[in-house]
Scaffold this motif. Sequence first.
Motif, PDB file in Angstrom:
ATOM      1  N   VAL A 154     -26.565  -8.086   6.855  1.00  0.00           N
ATOM      2  CA  VAL A 154     -25.581  -8.458   5.840  1.00  0.00           C
ATOM      3  C   VAL A 154     -24.483  -9.317   6.500  1.00  0.00           C
ATOM      4  O   VAL A 154     -24.142  -9.110   7.665  1.00  0.00           O
ATOM      5  N   ASP A 155     -23.942 -10.290   5.762  1.00  0.00           N
ATOM      6  CA  ASP A 155     -22.979 -11.232   6.355  1.00  0.00           C
ATOM      7  C   ASP A 155     -21.529 -10.773   6.247  1.00  0.00           C
ATOM      8  O   ASP A 155     -20.690 -11.165   7.046  1.00  0.00           O
ATOM      9  N   MET A 156     -21.237  -9.963   5.214  1.00  0.00           N
ATOM     10  CA  MET A 156     -19.848  -9.543   5.004  1.00  0.00           C
ATOM     11  C   MET A 156     -19.869  -8.231   4.235  1.00  0.00           C
ATOM     12  O   MET A 156     -20.671  -8.067   3.315  1.00  0.00           O
ATOM     13  N   MET A 157     -18.994  -7.303   4.608  1.00  0.00           N
ATOM     14  CA  MET A 157     -18.992  -5.993   3.954  1.00  0.00           C
ATOM     15  C   MET A 157     -17.577  -5.614   3.512  1.00  0.00           C
ATOM     16  O   MET A 157     -16.597  -6.192   3.967  1.00  0.00           O
ATOM     17  N   TYR A 158     -17.519  -4.624   2.639  1.00  0.00           N
ATOM     18  CA  TYR A 158     -16.237  -4.105   2.149  1.00  0.00           C
ATOM     19  C   TYR A 158     -16.255  -2.584   2.238  1.00  0.00           C
ATOM     20  O   TYR A 158     -17.297  -1.960   2.108  1.00  0.00           O
ATOM     21  N   THR A 159     -15.084  -1.998   2.410  1.00  0.00           N
ATOM     22  CA  THR A 159     -14.962  -0.546   2.353  1.00  0.00           C
ATOM     23  C   THR A 159     -15.189  -0.088   0.913  1.00  0.00           C
ATOM     24  O   THR A 159     -15.163  -0.896  -0.018  1.00  0.00           O
ATOM     25  N   GLU A 160     -15.367   1.207   0.724  1.00  0.00           N
ATOM     26  CA  GLU A 160     -15.302   1.768  -0.623  1.00  0.00           C
ATOM     27  C   GLU A 160     -13.911   1.435  -1.166  1.00  0.00           C
ATOM     28  O   GLU A 160     -12.978   1.263  -0.390  1.00  0.00           O
ATOM     29  N   PHE A 161     -13.771   1.364  -2.484  1.00  0.00           N
ATOM     30  CA  PHE A 161     -12.436   1.029  -2.974  1.00  0.00           C
ATOM     31  C   PHE A 161     -11.475   2.189  -2.714  1.00  0.00           C
ATOM     32  O   PHE A 161     -11.836   3.354  -2.744  1.00  0.00           O
ATOM     33  N   ILE A 162     -10.251   1.828  -2.370  1.00  0.00           N
ATOM     34  CA  ILE A 162      -9.262   2.812  -1.941  1.00  0.00           C
ATOM     35  C   ILE A 162      -8.089   2.804  -2.917  1.00  0.00           C
ATOM     36  O   ILE A 162      -7.536   1.745  -3.229  1.00  0.00           O
ATOM     37  N   PRO A 214     -17.337  -9.546   9.855  1.00  0.00           N
ATOM     38  CA  PRO A 214     -16.117  -9.496   9.068  1.00  0.00           C
ATOM     39  C   PRO A 214     -16.184  -8.420   7.977  1.00  0.00           C
ATOM     40  O   PRO A 214     -17.207  -8.261   7.315  1.00  0.00           O
ATOM     41  N   ILE A 215     -15.066  -7.707   7.799  1.00  0.00           N
ATOM     42  CA  ILE A 215     -15.020  -6.644   6.793  1.00  0.00           C
ATOM     43  C   ILE A 215     -13.703  -6.692   6.024  1.00  0.00           C
ATOM     44  O   ILE A 215     -12.651  -6.986   6.587  1.00  0.00           O
ATOM     45  N   GLY A 216     -13.800  -6.408   4.724  1.00  0.00           N
ATOM     46  CA  GLY A 216     -12.607  -6.379   3.882  1.00  0.00           C
ATOM     47  C   GLY A 216     -12.297  -4.955   3.446  1.00  0.00           C
ATOM     48  O   GLY A 216     -13.213  -4.157   3.234  1.00  0.00           O
ATOM     49  N   ILE A 217     -11.021  -4.636   3.336  1.00  0.00           N
ATOM     50  CA  ILE A 217     -10.624  -3.356   2.746  1.00  0.00           C
ATOM     51  C   ILE A 217     -10.311  -3.617   1.281  1.00  0.00           C
ATOM     52  O   ILE A 217      -9.539  -4.521   0.955  1.00  0.00           O
ATOM     53  N   GLN A 218     -10.949  -2.845   0.397  1.00  0.00           N
ATOM     54  CA  GLN A 218     -10.728  -3.062  -1.034  1.00  0.00           C
ATOM     55  C   GLN A 218      -9.782  -1.991  -1.601  1.00  0.00           C
ATOM     56  O   GLN A 218      -9.979  -0.804  -1.374  1.00  0.00           O
ATOM     57  N   ILE A 219      -8.761  -2.447  -2.302  1.00  0.00           N
ATOM     58  CA  ILE A 219      -7.799  -1.508  -2.886  1.00  0.00           C
ATOM     59  C   ILE A 219      -7.732  -1.696  -4.409  1.00  0.00           C
ATOM     60  O   ILE A 219      -8.098  -2.750  -4.934  1.00  0.00           O
ATOM     61  N   PHE A 220      -7.291  -0.626  -5.089  1.00  0.00           N
ATOM     62  CA  PHE A 220      -7.073  -0.735  -6.534  1.00  0.00           C
ATOM     63  C   PHE A 220      -5.845   0.079  -6.903  1.00  0.00           C
ATOM     64  O   PHE A 220      -5.431   0.984  -6.163  1.00  0.00           O
ATOM     65  N   GLY A 221      -5.248  -0.263  -8.054  1.00  0.00           N
ATOM     66  CA  GLY A 221      -4.073   0.477  -8.499  1.00  0.00           C
ATOM     67  C   GLY A 221      -3.537  -0.115  -9.781  1.00  0.00           C
ATOM     68  O   GLY A 221      -3.964  -1.191 -10.210  1.00  0.00           O
ATOM     69  N   SER A 222      -2.579   0.590 -10.388  1.00  0.00           N
ATOM     70  CA  SER A 222      -2.052   0.115 -11.670  1.00  0.00           C
ATOM     71  C   SER A 222      -0.593  -0.333 -11.573  1.00  0.00           C
ATOM     72  O   SER A 222      -0.068  -0.939 -12.494  1.00  0.00           O
ATOM     73  N   GLU A 223       0.056  -0.012 -10.432  1.00  0.00           N
ATOM     74  CA  GLU A 223       1.467  -0.376 -10.280  1.00  0.00           C
ATOM     75  C   GLU A 223       1.634  -1.464  -9.226  1.00  0.00           C
ATOM     76  O   GLU A 223       1.092  -1.362  -8.127  1.00  0.00           O
ATOM     77  N   ILE A 224       2.393  -2.482  -9.547  1.00  0.00           N
ATOM     78  CA  ILE A 224       2.554  -3.615  -8.635  1.00  0.00           C
ATOM     79  C   ILE A 224       3.198  -3.176  -7.318  1.00  0.00           C
ATOM     80  O   ILE A 224       2.713  -3.515  -6.231  1.00  0.00           O
ATOM     81  N   SER A 225       4.262  -2.381  -7.403  1.00  0.00           N
ATOM     82  CA  SER A 225       4.964  -1.982  -6.171  1.00  0.00           C
ATOM     83  C   SER A 225       4.056  -1.128  -5.274  1.00  0.00           C
ATOM     84  O   SER A 225       4.058  -1.258  -4.047  1.00  0.00           O
TER      85      SER A 225
END
Length: 335
Positions: free
Chosen positions: A37-45, A69-80
Amino acid sequence: MSVKIGNIDLGEFPLLLAPMEDVSDPPFRFVCKQSGVDMMYTEFISSEGLIRDAAKSRQKLDIFEYERPIGIQIFGSEISTMQEATEIATLAKPDLIDINYGCPVKQVACKGAGSALLQDIDKMVKMTEAVVKATHLPVTVKTRLGWDDNTKNVDEVAERLQDIGIQALTIHGRTRSQMYKGEADWRMIRDIKRNPRIKIPVFGNGDVDSPQKALDWRREFEVDGIMIGRAAIGYPWIFREIAHFFKTGEKLAGPTVAERVSVCRTHLDKSIAWKGPKVGIFEMRRHYANYFKGLPDFKNYRMLLVKEDNIEIIHAILDEVADKYHHLLLEGEMA
């Protein structure tokens, strides 16, 4: 021409591993990396979880040098909260930060995170801008076509998010209301790719499960790369099979049973090393059926594997599987 995210060179046509909750952890990423695989991501955090210092969210920040190369994926509902979570994730030293605007599951979307942001593009833009400003790393986004059939607005999303600085966009070819049902529709992804304003890489995601389909959709939908999720579960070989098919036009033979056992064993060992024996063995149980899909009369072995919590016995069962099915060479013979 190489595809680039910031100064990360992903080669001519990258294959990416999708971030999948409870699947794309370091043990699973290890076996996918071995398959090319060329690029991976973490589970969403969860951004909330990171800020509260929740152990589960913190553990998902674990990344290893060989994964790059690896990306950390985040999610959320509040901008701050997302801004603060970005700062925390940046300290874990990934190659990029990815924002999840695609997750359709209720407990995420109903809290105003994931695909829910497709109902409020202005807020999505503000949130993305806050994340871009909070890190020196490239920021990318994963999203869907829209919330439902009446609000397919990903073309607007692509332009506005590019304008505030995201450096790549992955689009899953379904709306939120479709969840994972029906067929993925990549036509809007192609429209975005053809939009002369769009300069960032655009990756397609959804339903690619064979080398032939990967090649057909690469040509038909003009994407810069393909992200694969469910088709890689229990079958990390999909990455090497697609890459080989792109290069040669030939289908690579599927993994032998010995290879299936070997990779499953590696996955198990990595799982125990990362999570400890109890959780490592328990969480591996969801993978056995996928690794040995198509083996005739495998059910009894699967039952033994999912009940067993002694590592020596699990290895002995895997030895027996390798021994019993060694004469079955190709997927075709299993069908």
